[in-house]
Design an enzyme around this catalytic site. Structure first.
Site, PDB file in Angstrom:
ATOM      1  N   ASN A 240     -12.293  81.977  69.563  1.00 49.42           N
ATOM      2  CA  ASN A 240     -13.554  82.711  69.463  1.00 49.42           C
ATOM      3  C   ASN A 240     -13.319  84.216  69.347  1.00 49.42           C
ATOM      4  O   ASN A 240     -12.365  84.753  69.926  1.00 49.42           O
ATOM      5  CB  ASN A 240     -14.435  82.428  70.683  1.00 49.42           C
ATOM      6  CG  ASN A 240     -14.733  80.948  70.823  1.00 49.42           C
ATOM      7  OD1 ASN A 240     -14.677  80.199  69.849  1.00 49.42           O
ATOM      8  ND2 ASN A 240     -15.057  80.512  72.031  1.00 49.42           N
ATOM      9  N   ASP A 242     -16.000  86.379  70.016  1.00 49.39           N
ATOM     10  CA  ASP A 242     -17.206  86.969  70.607  1.00 49.39           C
ATOM     11  C   ASP A 242     -16.937  87.904  71.779  1.00 49.39           C
ATOM     12  O   ASP A 242     -17.846  88.559  72.284  1.00 49.39           O
ATOM     13  CB  ASP A 242     -18.182  85.874  71.049  1.00 49.39           C
ATOM     14  CG  ASP A 242     -17.516  84.807  71.915  1.00 49.39           C
ATOM     15  OD1 ASP A 242     -16.641  85.166  72.729  1.00 49.39           O
ATOM     16  OD2 ASP A 242     -17.869  83.619  71.774  1.00 49.39           O
ATOM     17  N   HIS A 259      -8.318  84.606  66.662  1.00 49.54           N
ATOM     18  CA  HIS A 259      -9.082  85.012  65.480  1.00 49.54           C
ATOM     19  C   HIS A 259      -9.734  86.379  65.645  1.00 49.54           C
ATOM     20  O   HIS A 259     -10.583  86.762  64.852  1.00 49.54           O
ATOM     21  CB  HIS A 259     -10.124  83.948  65.146  1.00 49.54           C
ATOM     22  CG  HIS A 259      -9.506  82.629  64.820  1.00 49.54           C
ATOM     23  ND1 HIS A 259     -10.179  81.433  64.919  1.00 49.54           N
ATOM     24  CD2 HIS A 259      -8.252  82.308  64.399  1.00 49.54           C
ATOM     25  CE1 HIS A 259      -9.379  80.446  64.580  1.00 49.54           C
ATOM     26  NE2 HIS A 259      -8.206  80.955  64.258  1.00 49.54           N
ATOM     27  N   CYS A 267      -5.161 100.799  65.622  1.00 48.00           N
ATOM     28  CA  CYS A 267      -4.690 101.744  64.620  1.00 48.00           C
ATOM     29  C   CYS A 267      -3.686 101.070  63.692  1.00 48.00           C
ATOM     30  O   CYS A 267      -2.725 100.444  64.151  1.00 48.00           O
ATOM     31  CB  CYS A 267      -4.036 102.950  65.303  1.00 48.00           C
ATOM     32  SG  CYS A 267      -3.347 104.154  64.138  1.00 48.00           S
ATOM     33  N   CYS A 270      -0.112 103.367  64.299  1.00 53.14           N
ATOM     34  CA  CYS A 270       0.672 103.313  65.543  1.00 53.14           C
ATOM     35  C   CYS A 270       0.417 102.053  66.366  1.00 53.14           C
ATOM     36  O   CYS A 270       1.140 101.790  67.332  1.00 53.14           O
ATOM     37  CB  CYS A 270       0.416 104.551  66.400  1.00 53.14           C
ATOM     38  SG  CYS A 270      -1.240 104.605  67.147  1.00 53.14           S
ATOM     39  N   CYS A 322      -7.774 106.997  64.892  1.00 51.10           N
ATOM     40  CA  CYS A 322      -7.029 106.883  66.147  1.00 51.10           C
ATOM     41  C   CYS A 322      -7.089 108.209  66.894  1.00 51.10           C
ATOM     42  O   CYS A 322      -6.922 109.291  66.312  1.00 51.10           O
ATOM     43  CB  CYS A 322      -5.580 106.506  65.844  1.00 51.10           C
ATOM     44  SG  CYS A 322      -4.547 106.284  67.314  1.00 51.10           S
ATOM     45  N   GLY A 364     -14.603  72.645  73.921  1.00 48.40           N
ATOM     46  CA  GLY A 364     -15.537  73.071  72.891  1.00 48.40           C
ATOM     47  C   GLY A 364     -14.942  73.273  71.519  1.00 48.40           C
ATOM     48  O   GLY A 364     -15.414  74.113  70.755  1.00 48.40           O
ATOM     49  N   ASN A 387     -15.520  67.876  74.600  1.00 50.67           N
ATOM     50  CA  ASN A 387     -16.220  68.207  73.366  1.00 50.67           C
ATOM     51  C   ASN A 387     -17.261  67.134  73.070  1.00 50.67           C
ATOM     52  O   ASN A 387     -17.054  65.959  73.407  1.00 50.67           O
ATOM     53  CB  ASN A 387     -15.236  68.292  72.191  1.00 50.67           C
ATOM     54  CG  ASN A 387     -15.793  69.089  71.030  1.00 50.67           C
ATOM     55  OD1 ASN A 387     -16.253  70.208  71.189  1.00 50.67           O
ATOM     56  ND2 ASN A 387     -15.770  68.507  69.842  1.00 50.67           N
TER      57      ASN A 387
END
Length: 445
Positions: A240, A242, A259, A267, A270, A322, A364, A387
């Site tokens: 997720n 979120d 993800h 940055c 760096c 940055c 889930g 699930n």
């Protein structure tokens, strides 16, 4: 006229009842996505007429009565009997047990008395089976919570000396109660795409129903944060983006957001990372770069401060710089789009902990997105799946729970907490008191 596809006829014929009496432990519900919904998006009008007539004829003879949204509910035993009558026992082999067999026979008699299952309905059932959502009974849920509690305490085949190494692997299903949409649920994004249903295009972070800044941790997030804090869970791997694991208090050292995180940017020069209070991806650039990737050109004006990514074809730059002394490099969001490579600083610790896991709590997720889904089997430990839908790893799991992660984790936390600190009720009160802190951690730009 399209609504006729979903509403029962004015004088309906005898219909097989999906709610035949059965023991409480079998009062489980399945949700079917009716194949007839595809008629709405049929590309050829002539063929569409044939499809409409076919689905109407299926509805007239159907043993299952769907509502106007294409949904039907039934007991597990009824579903098994229906699947066998349709000649597709593979979709009915959800659960076998003595109690289930007894009520399945009653259901089979009712189906046979009404002429069996026609070929068109059998075909529709086979397609609908891909989206079946299931819920365990209260008794089953309690029994499985006992089994998982034993695994977390080092029982039932856990081989590590001392406490087992436990990781949690989380998917979109643990955030649906917060207001975010999932992918493979009945109303999921990929489900709607597969069915060809028209979805209104949106270009803001509200695509999933609620602005990300308004999302708050669910019980599942709160429970996992507490289990990390008391060292019951050693690491969390999440699909997720979120940001709810971080918001609930899971430290970065115990979390891999494979993800990305919509509140995090870094940055590109760096590598310094920044955790923000507001949503950082540039959704205003999506249309421009999507058209550029798909057609090689666009009439839209390029949004300022953006650049096309060579891997995914979209934009990752957030427009910020940055603030590290002497750097001033451009900042990028951390979101992984299709085509992007997973970041080693996120993937490597996830793989490390997965390879050492004695117990994996997969919550889930349908475990379909790779390579992330491969992690749950890497260590060969005891896999626990929670699930609503079947997953690609059910057969390898030590425990499979059908239902919502919030509900199951409440039962598991009740066992872990016992009477200390007020038990589950005390824990729920602690969670409620966090709302003010969460509000301070989020703001809209």
């Amino acid at each position: 006229e399209e609504e006729d596809l979903y509403l029962p006829p004015a004088t309906p014929p005898p219909v097989f009842s999906p709610m035949l009496p059965s023991p409480p432990c079998l009062r489980l519900f399945f949700v079917f996505a009716r194949e007839g919904r595809r008629a709405r998006a049929h590309p050829d009008q002539a063929d569409r007429g044939k499809e409409d007539r076919k689905y109407k004829s299926v509805g007239a003879r159907a043993k299952v009565r769907y509502d106007k949204d294409g949904i039907a509910t039934m007991h597990r035993s009824c579903y098994m009997a229906l699947a066998e009558a349709a000649g597709t026992p593979d979709i009915g082999s959800v659960h076998e047990g003595k109690d289930c067999e007894a009520t399945k026979k009653d259901a089979a008699k009712a189906i046979a008395a009404e002429g069996g299952v026609g070929r068109s309905e059998a075909r529709a059932l086979r397609e609908a089976a891909e989206l079946v959502e299931m819920w365990d009974s209260e008794a089953e849920m309690e029994s499985k919570a006992d089994a998982v509690f034993r695994l977390l305490r080092g029982g039932n085949g856990v081989t590590s000396a001392g406490s087992p190494h436990v990781i949690a692997f989380t998917g979109a299903g643990i955030s649906t109660s917060a207001g975010i949409g999932d992918y493979r649920g009945l109303k999921g994004k990929w489900t709607e795409d597969d069915l060809g249903l028209a979805v209104e295009a949106k270009t803001t972070e509200e695509d999933d129903g609620v602005p990300y800044e308004d999302l708050r941790p669910t019980f599942a997030h709160e429970a996992l944060a507490a289990l990390v804090a008391d060292k019951t869970v050693d690491y969390i791997v999440s699909q997720n983006c979120d940001g709810l694991h971080s918001l609930s208090g899971v430290p970065d050292s115990k979390l891999s957001e494979l993800h990305g995180n919509v509140f995090r940017e870094y940055c590109e020069d760096c590598g310094t990372e920044y955790q923000r209070q507001c949503y950082v991806p540039r959704d205003d650039a999506d249309d421009y770069y999507s058209q550029l990737s798909d057609y090689g050109k666009t009439d839209l004006e390029r949004p300022w401060g953006t650049r096309q990514c060579k891997q995914c074809g979209l934009n990752h730059r957030t427009g910020q710089r940055c603030s590290k002394e002497g750097c001033r490099g451009r900042l990028r969001d951390t979101i992984i789009n299709f085509g992007d490579n997973l970041r080693p600083c996120v993937w490597d610790p996830a793989e490390y902990h997965s390879e050492r896991a004695d117990v994996v709590l997969a919550l889930g997720s349908t475990l379909l997105v790779t390579p992330a889904a491969h992690l749950v089997l890497k260590g060969g430990g005891n896999l626990v799946i929670v699930n609503r839908q079947r997953t690609g790893c059910d057969r390898q799991a030590a425990v499979v729970v059908r239902g919502d992660a919030d509900i199951f984790l409440q039962k598991l936390m009740a066992r872990i907490l016992g009477d200390r600190e007020g038990g589950l009720a005390g824990f729920l009160e602690q969670c409620a008191r966090k709302s003010g802190r969460y509000d301070l951690a989020r703001r809209k730009d």
